[in-house]
Design a protein around this motif. Structure first.
Motif, PDB file in Angstrom:
ATOM      1  N   ARG A  32       0.926  -1.429   0.161  1.00 24.10           N
ATOM      2  CA  ARG A  32      -0.097   0.038  -0.086  1.00 24.10           C
ATOM      3  C   ARG A  32       0.987   1.189  -0.214  1.00 24.10           C
ATOM      4  O   ARG A  32       0.620   2.145  -0.770  1.00 24.10           O
ATOM      5  N   THR A  33       1.925   1.207   0.951  1.00 18.97           N
ATOM      6  CA  THR A  33       2.716   2.263   1.086  1.00 18.97           C
ATOM      7  C   THR A  33       3.414   2.769  -0.539  1.00 18.97           C
ATOM      8  O   THR A  33       3.339   3.685  -0.973  1.00 18.97           O
ATOM      9  N   LYS A  34       4.046   1.608  -1.017  1.00 17.58           N
ATOM     10  CA  LYS A  34       4.856   1.649  -2.095  1.00 17.58           C
ATOM     11  C   LYS A  34       3.784   2.143  -3.421  1.00 17.58           C
ATOM     12  O   LYS A  34       4.054   3.152  -4.195  1.00 17.58           O
ATOM     13  N   ARG A  35       2.610   1.527  -3.322  1.00 20.12           N
ATOM     14  CA  ARG A  35       1.516   2.175  -4.376  1.00 20.12           C
ATOM     15  C   ARG A  35       1.191   3.509  -4.305  1.00 20.12           C
ATOM     16  O   ARG A  35       1.292   4.420  -5.237  1.00 20.12           O
ATOM     17  N   LEU A  36       1.000   4.054  -2.799  1.00 19.47           N
ATOM     18  CA  LEU A  36       0.630   5.511  -2.718  1.00 19.47           C
ATOM     19  C   LEU A  36       1.852   6.311  -2.836  1.00 19.47           C
ATOM     20  O   LEU A  36       1.796   7.399  -3.532  1.00 19.47           O
ATOM     21  N   GLN A  37       3.094   5.942  -2.636  1.00 18.83           N
ATOM     22  CA  GLN A  37       4.268   6.631  -2.941  1.00 18.83           C
ATOM     23  C   GLN A  37       4.390   6.937  -4.304  1.00 18.83           C
ATOM     24  O   GLN A  37       4.762   7.945  -4.896  1.00 18.83           O
ATOM     25  N   GLU A  38       4.442   5.806  -5.209  1.00 16.79           N
ATOM     26  CA  GLU A  38       4.524   5.720  -6.552  1.00 16.79           C
ATOM     27  C   GLU A  38       3.199   6.817  -7.276  1.00 16.79           C
ATOM     28  O   GLU A  38       3.444   7.562  -8.362  1.00 16.79           O
ATOM     29  N   ARG A  39       2.089   6.647  -6.781  1.00 20.23           N
ATOM     30  CA  ARG A  39       0.954   7.455  -7.309  1.00 20.23           C
ATOM     31  C   ARG A  39       0.907   8.914  -7.056  1.00 20.23           C
ATOM     32  O   ARG A  39       0.807   9.716  -7.850  1.00 20.23           O
ATOM     33  N   PHE A  40       1.620   9.337  -5.833  1.00 18.29           N
ATOM     34  CA  PHE A  40       1.526  10.827  -5.203  1.00 18.29           C
ATOM     35  C   PHE A  40       2.787  11.241  -5.294  1.00 18.29           C
ATOM     36  O   PHE A  40       2.693  12.394  -5.231  1.00 18.29           O
ATOM     37  N   GLY A  41       4.085  10.681  -5.471  1.00 24.60           N
ATOM     38  CA  GLY A  41       5.176  11.327  -5.432  1.00 24.60           C
ATOM     39  C   GLY A  41       5.441  12.005  -4.446  1.00 24.60           C
ATOM     40  O   GLY A  41       5.482  11.890  -3.109  1.00 24.60           O
ATOM     41  N   ALA A  57      -1.671   9.500   7.145  1.00 21.51           N
ATOM     42  CA  ALA A  57      -1.414  10.310   5.952  1.00 21.51           C
ATOM     43  C   ALA A  57      -1.826   9.319   4.610  1.00 21.51           C
ATOM     44  O   ALA A  57      -2.521   9.648   3.756  1.00 21.51           O
ATOM     45  N   GLU A  58      -1.672   7.972   4.825  1.00 24.53           N
ATOM     46  CA  GLU A  58      -2.002   7.098   3.792  1.00 24.53           C
ATOM     47  C   GLU A  58      -3.391   6.758   3.720  1.00 24.53           C
ATOM     48  O   GLU A  58      -4.111   6.826   2.400  1.00 24.53           O
ATOM     49  N   ALA A  59      -4.194   6.876   5.002  1.00 23.09           N
ATOM     50  CA  ALA A  59      -5.605   6.902   4.894  1.00 23.09           C
ATOM     51  C   ALA A  59      -6.268   8.117   4.418  1.00 23.09           C
ATOM     52  O   ALA A  59      -7.194   7.949   3.478  1.00 23.09           O
ATOM     53  N   GLU A  60      -5.433   9.078   4.481  1.00 21.10           N
ATOM     54  CA  GLU A  60      -5.890  10.666   3.946  1.00 21.10           C
ATOM     55  C   GLU A  60      -5.710  10.447   2.361  1.00 21.10           C
ATOM     56  O   GLU A  60      -6.629  10.949   1.531  1.00 21.10           O
ATOM     57  N   LEU A  61      -4.553   9.901   1.836  1.00 26.65           N
ATOM     58  CA  LEU A  61      -4.337   9.940   0.432  1.00 26.65           C
ATOM     59  C   LEU A  61      -5.450   8.677  -0.127  1.00 26.65           C
ATOM     60  O   LEU A  61      -5.913   8.817  -1.448  1.00 26.65           O
ATOM     61  N   LYS A 182      -4.920  11.521 -18.119  1.00 28.80           N
ATOM     62  CA  LYS A 182      -3.716  10.563 -18.230  1.00 28.80           C
ATOM     63  C   LYS A 182      -4.185   9.720 -16.856  1.00 28.80           C
ATOM     64  O   LYS A 182      -3.765   8.469 -16.963  1.00 28.80           O
ATOM     65  N   VAL A 183      -4.976   9.962 -16.057  1.00 32.15           N
ATOM     66  CA  VAL A 183      -5.274   9.351 -14.859  1.00 32.15           C
ATOM     67  C   VAL A 183      -6.007   8.082 -15.264  1.00 32.15           C
ATOM     68  O   VAL A 183      -5.965   6.942 -14.673  1.00 32.15           O
ATOM     69  N   LYS A 184      -7.010   8.153 -16.262  1.00 33.03           N
ATOM     70  CA  LYS A 184      -7.738   7.201 -16.644  1.00 33.03           C
ATOM     71  C   LYS A 184      -6.643   5.991 -17.216  1.00 33.03           C
ATOM     72  O   LYS A 184      -7.108   4.801 -16.790  1.00 33.03           O
ATOM     73  N   ASP A 185      -5.613   6.299 -18.032  1.00 34.34           N
ATOM     74  CA  ASP A 185      -4.573   5.295 -18.130  1.00 34.34           C
ATOM     75  C   ASP A 185      -3.884   4.712 -17.064  1.00 34.34           C
ATOM     76  O   ASP A 185      -3.654   3.465 -16.978  1.00 34.34           O
ATOM     77  N   THR A 186      -3.699   5.469 -16.048  1.00 36.72           N
ATOM     78  CA  THR A 186      -3.140   5.052 -14.934  1.00 36.72           C
ATOM     79  C   THR A 186      -4.044   4.123 -14.238  1.00 36.72           C
ATOM     80  O   THR A 186      -3.491   3.052 -13.825  1.00 36.72           O
ATOM     81  N   ASP A 187      -5.026   4.421 -14.113  1.00 35.84           N
ATOM     82  CA  ASP A 187      -6.290   3.489 -13.308  1.00 35.84           C
ATOM     83  C   ASP A 187      -6.484   2.291 -14.058  1.00 35.84           C
ATOM     84  O   ASP A 187      -6.424   1.127 -13.455  1.00 35.84           O
ATOM     85  N   GLN A 188      -6.197   2.170 -15.262  1.00 36.14           N
ATOM     86  CA  GLN A 188      -6.494   1.043 -16.266  1.00 36.14           C
ATOM     87  C   GLN A 188      -5.001   0.352 -15.844  1.00 36.14           C
ATOM     88  O   GLN A 188      -5.305  -1.190 -15.864  1.00 36.14           O
TER      89      GLN A 188
END
Length: 192
Positions: A32-41, A57-61, A182-188
């Motif tokens: 989860r941390t890795k995914r959020l770090q990659e997503r939010f930078g 913070a992760e719950a907020e994101l 571009k988010v739609k591509d990221t979500d896919q």
């Protein structure tokens, strides 16, 4: 086998299951941390620092992601894109004579584009949170743009700071007026 051996085996199995559960939970948290770090930078780091607790913070994101998914964000029509682009060009041209007014106009124009696309715009912090989901690389600069736009002529803002604010604003503006986010591509990609 006597009851002592059976009890020992049962305890060993329970301990093993608890350990496996703990390791699975730790692995899931790290993912989860890795995914959020990659997503939010950088916004991930800023949020952790602001909140003071990584889990909160992760719950907020995660909450931000859910909120934006619930919105009906739409692309701008070609007519809207053309109109906003013309207004943007005027704001940029005015920078030479009135840099602060130009920055303020850029800030207002970004808010208008967001509203036209379906983002709620009444509260700046919510707007920034929504932008962080779709444009995480641009949200910190968006916050700086707003801070400069809210300053008066008597405040200490250099022309270079205002120029940088306009450069960053342009990047966000251009992303907002693009036909598809571009988010739609990221979500896919996340679903694959």
């Amino acid at each position: 086998m006597d009851t002592t051996d059976t009890l020992t085996i049962v305890i060993a199995v329970v301990v093993l299951l608890v350990l496996v559960g703990l390791f699975a939970m730790l692995f899931a948290r790290r993912q989860r941390t890795k995914r959020l770090q990659e997503r939010f930078g950088r916004e991930y780091d800023r949020t952790v620092k602001e909140v003071g607790d990584r889990r909160q913070a992760e719950a907020e994101l995660e909450s931000r992601l859910d909120h934006v998914k619930s919105l009906e964000i739409r692309p701008l029509s070609p007519e809207e894109t053309e109109r906003y682009t013309r207004e943007w060009q005027i704001a940029q041209a005015e920078f030479v004579d009135e840099p602060l007014a130009s920055v303020q106009k850029a800030n207002r124009l970004i808010k208008e584009v967001m509203s036209a696309k379906g983002y709620p715009v009444d509260d700046f912090e919510q707007r920034a949170a929504d932008i962080s989901v779709d444009y995480p690389d641009l949200v910190i600069d968006y916050r700086e743009l707003r801070a400069i736009a809210n300053k008066g002529k008597d405040d200490d803002v250099t022309t270079e700071e205002m120029r940088q604010a306009m450069v960053h604003a342009r990047a966000l503006f251009e992303n907002l007026v693009q036909p598809e986010t571009k988010v739609k591509d990221t979500d896919q990609k996340e679903k694959m």
